[in-house]
Design a protein around this motif. Sequence first.
Motif, PDB file in Angstrom:
ATOM      1  N   GLU A 187       0.833  -1.204   0.000  1.00 42.48           N
ATOM      2  CA  GLU A 187       0.000   0.000   0.000  1.00 42.48           C
ATOM      3  C   GLU A 187       0.864   1.250   0.000  1.00 42.48           C
ATOM      4  O   GLU A 187       0.534   2.258  -0.648  1.00 42.48           O
ATOM      5  CB  GLU A 187      -0.925  -0.008   1.224  1.00 42.48           C
ATOM      6  N   VAL A 188       1.983   1.213   0.726  1.00 44.08           N
ATOM      7  CA  VAL A 188       2.895   2.354   0.769  1.00 44.08           C
ATOM      8  C   VAL A 188       3.409   2.675  -0.628  1.00 44.08           C
ATOM      9  O   VAL A 188       3.413   3.841  -1.052  1.00 44.08           O
ATOM     10  CB  VAL A 188       4.079   2.063   1.725  1.00 44.08           C
ATOM     11  N   ASN A 189       3.838   1.670  -1.340  1.00 42.37           N
ATOM     12  CA  ASN A 189       4.341   1.888  -2.694  1.00 42.37           C
ATOM     13  C   ASN A 189       3.267   2.488  -3.598  1.00 42.37           C
ATOM     14  O   ASN A 189       3.529   3.413  -4.373  1.00 42.37           O
ATOM     15  CB  ASN A 189       4.843   0.568  -3.285  1.00 42.37           C
ATOM     16  N   ASP A 190       2.050   1.978  -3.476  1.00 43.07           N
ATOM     17  CA  ASP A 190       0.942   2.474  -4.293  1.00 43.07           C
ATOM     18  C   ASP A 190       0.678   3.951  -4.030  1.00 43.07           C
ATOM     19  O   ASP A 190       0.457   4.733  -4.959  1.00 43.07           O
ATOM     20  CB  ASP A 190      -0.310   1.645  -4.013  1.00 43.07           C
ATOM     21  N   VAL A 191       0.714   4.348  -2.759  1.00 48.20           N
ATOM     22  CA  VAL A 191       0.480   5.755  -2.411  1.00 48.20           C
ATOM     23  C   VAL A 191       1.601   6.624  -2.959  1.00 48.20           C
ATOM     24  O   VAL A 191       1.351   7.694  -3.543  1.00 48.20           O
ATOM     25  CB  VAL A 191       0.356   5.915  -0.882  1.00 48.20           C
ATOM     26  N   LEU A 192       2.850   6.199  -2.783  1.00 47.11           N
ATOM     27  CA  LEU A 192       3.983   6.996  -3.250  1.00 47.11           C
ATOM     28  C   LEU A 192       3.973   7.169  -4.765  1.00 47.11           C
ATOM     29  O   LEU A 192       4.355   8.229  -5.287  1.00 47.11           O
ATOM     30  CB  LEU A 192       5.296   6.345  -2.814  1.00 47.11           C
ATOM     31  N   ARG A 193       3.538   6.159  -5.482  1.00 48.41           N
ATOM     32  CA  ARG A 193       3.520   6.231  -6.949  1.00 48.41           C
ATOM     33  C   ARG A 193       2.515   7.253  -7.474  1.00 48.41           C
ATOM     34  O   ARG A 193       2.577   7.630  -8.651  1.00 48.41           O
ATOM     35  CB  ARG A 193       3.224   4.851  -7.530  1.00 48.41           C
ATOM     36  N   HIS A 194       1.620   7.711  -6.625  1.00 52.43           N
ATOM     37  CA  HIS A 194       0.690   8.763  -7.048  1.00 52.43           C
ATOM     38  C   HIS A 194       1.418  10.088  -7.289  1.00 52.43           C
ATOM     39  O   HIS A 194       0.901  10.958  -7.992  1.00 52.43           O
ATOM     40  CB  HIS A 194      -0.412   8.959  -6.001  1.00 52.43           C
ATOM     41  N   VAL A 195       2.602  10.245  -6.699  1.00 53.57           N
ATOM     42  CA  VAL A 195       3.398  11.448  -6.970  1.00 53.57           C
ATOM     43  C   VAL A 195       3.993  11.326  -8.366  1.00 53.57           C
ATOM     44  O   VAL A 195       3.777  12.168  -9.225  1.00 53.57           O
ATOM     45  CB  VAL A 195       4.500  11.626  -5.905  1.00 53.57           C
ATOM     46  N   HIS A 196       4.766  10.269  -8.594  1.00 57.34           N
ATOM     47  CA  HIS A 196       5.207   9.858  -9.934  1.00 57.34           C
ATOM     48  C   HIS A 196       5.831   8.479  -9.802  1.00 57.34           C
ATOM     49  O   HIS A 196       6.146   8.009  -8.690  1.00 57.34           O
ATOM     50  CB  HIS A 196       6.155  10.876 -10.588  1.00 57.34           C
ATOM     51  N   ALA A 197       6.057   7.815 -10.922  1.00 55.49           N
ATOM     52  CA  ALA A 197       6.448   6.400 -10.923  1.00 55.49           C
ATOM     53  C   ALA A 197       7.759   6.133 -10.175  1.00 55.49           C
ATOM     54  O   ALA A 197       7.923   5.072  -9.571  1.00 55.49           O
ATOM     55  CB  ALA A 197       6.565   5.896 -12.366  1.00 55.49           C
ATOM     56  N   ASP A 198       8.688   7.077 -10.216  1.00 56.29           N
ATOM     57  CA  ASP A 198       9.991   6.861  -9.578  1.00 56.29           C
ATOM     58  C   ASP A 198      10.070   7.403  -8.153  1.00 56.29           C
ATOM     59  O   ASP A 198      11.127   7.312  -7.519  1.00 56.29           O
ATOM     60  CB  ASP A 198      11.091   7.521 -10.413  1.00 56.29           C
ATOM     61  N   PHE A 199       8.974   7.960  -7.669  1.00 54.46           N
ATOM     62  CA  PHE A 199       9.021   8.562  -6.335  1.00 54.46           C
ATOM     63  C   PHE A 199       9.368   7.550  -5.240  1.00 54.46           C
ATOM     64  O   PHE A 199      10.136   7.873  -4.328  1.00 54.46           O
ATOM     65  CB  PHE A 199       7.712   9.285  -6.025  1.00 54.46           C
ATOM     66  N   PRO A 200       8.828   6.304  -5.271  1.00 54.38           N
ATOM     67  CA  PRO A 200       9.251   5.320  -4.241  1.00 54.38           C
ATOM     68  C   PRO A 200      10.759   5.104  -4.219  1.00 54.38           C
ATOM     69  O   PRO A 200      11.353   4.996  -3.146  1.00 54.38           O
ATOM     70  CB  PRO A 200       8.502   4.051  -4.655  1.00 54.38           C
ATOM     71  N   LYS A 201      11.378   5.045  -5.402  1.00 58.74           N
ATOM     72  CA  LYS A 201      12.831   4.857  -5.462  1.00 58.74           C
ATOM     73  C   LYS A 201      13.565   6.052  -4.851  1.00 58.74           C
ATOM     74  O   LYS A 201      14.582   5.889  -4.164  1.00 58.74           O
ATOM     75  CB  LYS A 201      13.285   4.666  -6.917  1.00 58.74           C
ATOM     76  N   GLU A 202      13.051   7.252  -5.090  1.00 61.89           N
ATOM     77  CA  GLU A 202      13.684   8.449  -4.546  1.00 61.89           C
ATOM     78  C   GLU A 202      13.598   8.468  -3.021  1.00 61.89           C
ATOM     79  O   GLU A 202      14.566   8.821  -2.333  1.00 61.89           O
ATOM     80  CB  GLU A 202      13.026   9.702  -5.134  1.00 61.89           C
ATOM     81  N   VAL A 203      12.447   8.073  -2.482  1.00 63.14           N
ATOM     82  CA  VAL A 203      12.269   8.036  -1.029  1.00 63.14           C
ATOM     83  C   VAL A 203      13.179   6.976  -0.414  1.00 63.14           C
ATOM     84  O   VAL A 203      13.864   7.219   0.588  1.00 63.14           O
ATOM     85  CB  VAL A 203      10.797   7.753  -0.661  1.00 63.14           C
ATOM     86  N   ALA A 204      13.210   5.796  -1.030  1.00 61.89           N
ATOM     87  CA  ALA A 204      14.056   4.709  -0.524  1.00 61.89           C
ATOM     88  C   ALA A 204      15.527   5.106  -0.549  1.00 61.89           C
ATOM     89  O   ALA A 204      16.284   4.785   0.375  1.00 61.89           O
ATOM     90  CB  ALA A 204      13.837   3.446  -1.355  1.00 61.89           C
ATOM     91  N   ALA A 205      15.952   5.807  -1.585  1.00 64.22           N
ATOM     92  CA  ALA A 205      17.352   6.212  -1.698  1.00 64.22           C
ATOM     93  C   ALA A 205      17.745   7.185  -0.589  1.00 64.22           C
ATOM     94  O   ALA A 205      18.868   7.120  -0.068  1.00 64.22           O
ATOM     95  CB  ALA A 205      17.606   6.841  -3.068  1.00 64.22           C
ATOM     96  N   VAL A 206      16.843   8.085  -0.217  1.00 60.17           N
ATOM     97  CA  VAL A 206      17.126   9.013   0.887  1.00 60.17           C
ATOM     98  C   VAL A 206      17.317   8.232   2.187  1.00 60.17           C
ATOM     99  O   VAL A 206      18.269   8.454   2.941  1.00 60.17           O
ATOM    100  CB  VAL A 206      15.995  10.046   1.045  1.00 60.17           C
ATOM    101  N   ILE A 207      16.423   7.290   2.457  1.00 62.38           N
ATOM    102  CA  ILE A 207      16.504   6.498   3.693  1.00 62.38           C
ATOM    103  C   ILE A 207      17.750   5.613   3.695  1.00 62.38           C
ATOM    104  O   ILE A 207      18.393   5.426   4.731  1.00 62.38           O
ATOM    105  CB  ILE A 207      15.233   5.653   3.866  1.00 62.38           C
TER     106      ILE A 207
END
Length: 426
Positions: free
Chosen positions: A129-149
């Motif tokens: 569900e987290v990935n689905d919500v993040l992808r509403h920003v744009h397709a690569d947004f989950p990767k960007e968030v994960a990279a920061v963490i």
Amino acid sequence: MSIRLTEEKVFKDPVHRYIHVQDKLLWDLIGTSEFQRLRRVRQLGTTSFTFHGAEHSRFNHSLGVYEIMRRLITNFSDKPMWNDEDRLLALSAALLHDIGHGPFSHSFEKVFDTDHEEWTRLIILGDTEVNDVLRHVHADFPKEVAAVIEKTSANKLVTSMISSQIDADRMDYLLRDAYYTGVSYGQFDLERILRVMRPMGDQVVVKASGMHAVEDYIMSRYQMYWQVYFHPVTRSSEVILSKILKRVKVLHEEGYPFKQPPHHFESIFSNAMTIEDYLQLDESVMHYYFQCWQKEEDPILEDLCHRFLNRRLFAYVECHPNERLTDIMALQELFWEAGMDPDYYLEMDSSSDLPYDVYRPGEEQRVPIQLLMKNGQLKELSSESDVVESISGKKRTDHKLYYPADTIATLDPTIRLKIESILEQM
């Protein structure tokens, strides 16, 4: 693009008074099952055995880190080196930085060789569900968030805001853990620090006028580690917890017929744990198994579970492993002779902390805290602060040997006196 809620949502919080949520993205992330699971994972594991108020969760802490990040960004909004397009990235990373923590985080990781940071990455990037919500920003947004963490992001400024020697994560857990444990060690002037932090290049710096507030923060962290996080009673409970998990793993490998089979652990035993399997593990599940395993035929598992649930903890003595190796080996032999398996009833535990450090060529990079002087130059904190310089780069280590004093007291006097004599000499 940020979609604002039609009405701001707030959480009443004992540390920050209120936690403000203004973005639909953040509100939706909080509502996911993966984030709600953090309500069932305590922030401080077994620390409540020592400080009974320490029952707060990773959910509490994650919201707190988000709130500090939100306030920091608000202060940065008029600063020239802050790009407001990074706002959602920073807030999402702050909220989700601990989403991969398992039950009794570090004890669980130690026995089963898992890594909560890796699970955080998998949860953010996986079919969740987290990935689905993040992808509403744009397709690569989950990767960007994960990279920061993961601290692999090219956006080093945002990374430093959540993971550095002075970041939103540390500031919240110090204040929150101090509040719930009832100690004063972790207190520092958060308002002052947030007011003097500035974005500059790849990191956050601190105005020189705020140096004394940062000194207080560094010393608060130092005291919390030795007075709370490394408290020997807490460490004793963690030792017993680790031994329970170790025993279950060994029994499973030996084909032991459990009355209550460890169904939730089977995939991790076979190195086939999925995200779905992992997310089903929380501390309420673990406590259910511990309750059931008190009735197992295996005397070690039964005893360890009874000890953990009823706070019959191990005693301890100061003991440096390198200096007392002969004594430790003698104790192991005596334990075997007395019918106590030293693999489960004798444990050397070491704790260490480095409260503040500077970068040294050839070593793991630790980005130091930089002070912004009136002339615009940057100076490393310990070069200006005698207080911080006195502890900079100094790693403190503590060694203790844990054992069941109550069981030893019931042994035949011949063996008991030998064991007690060695322990008294340590």
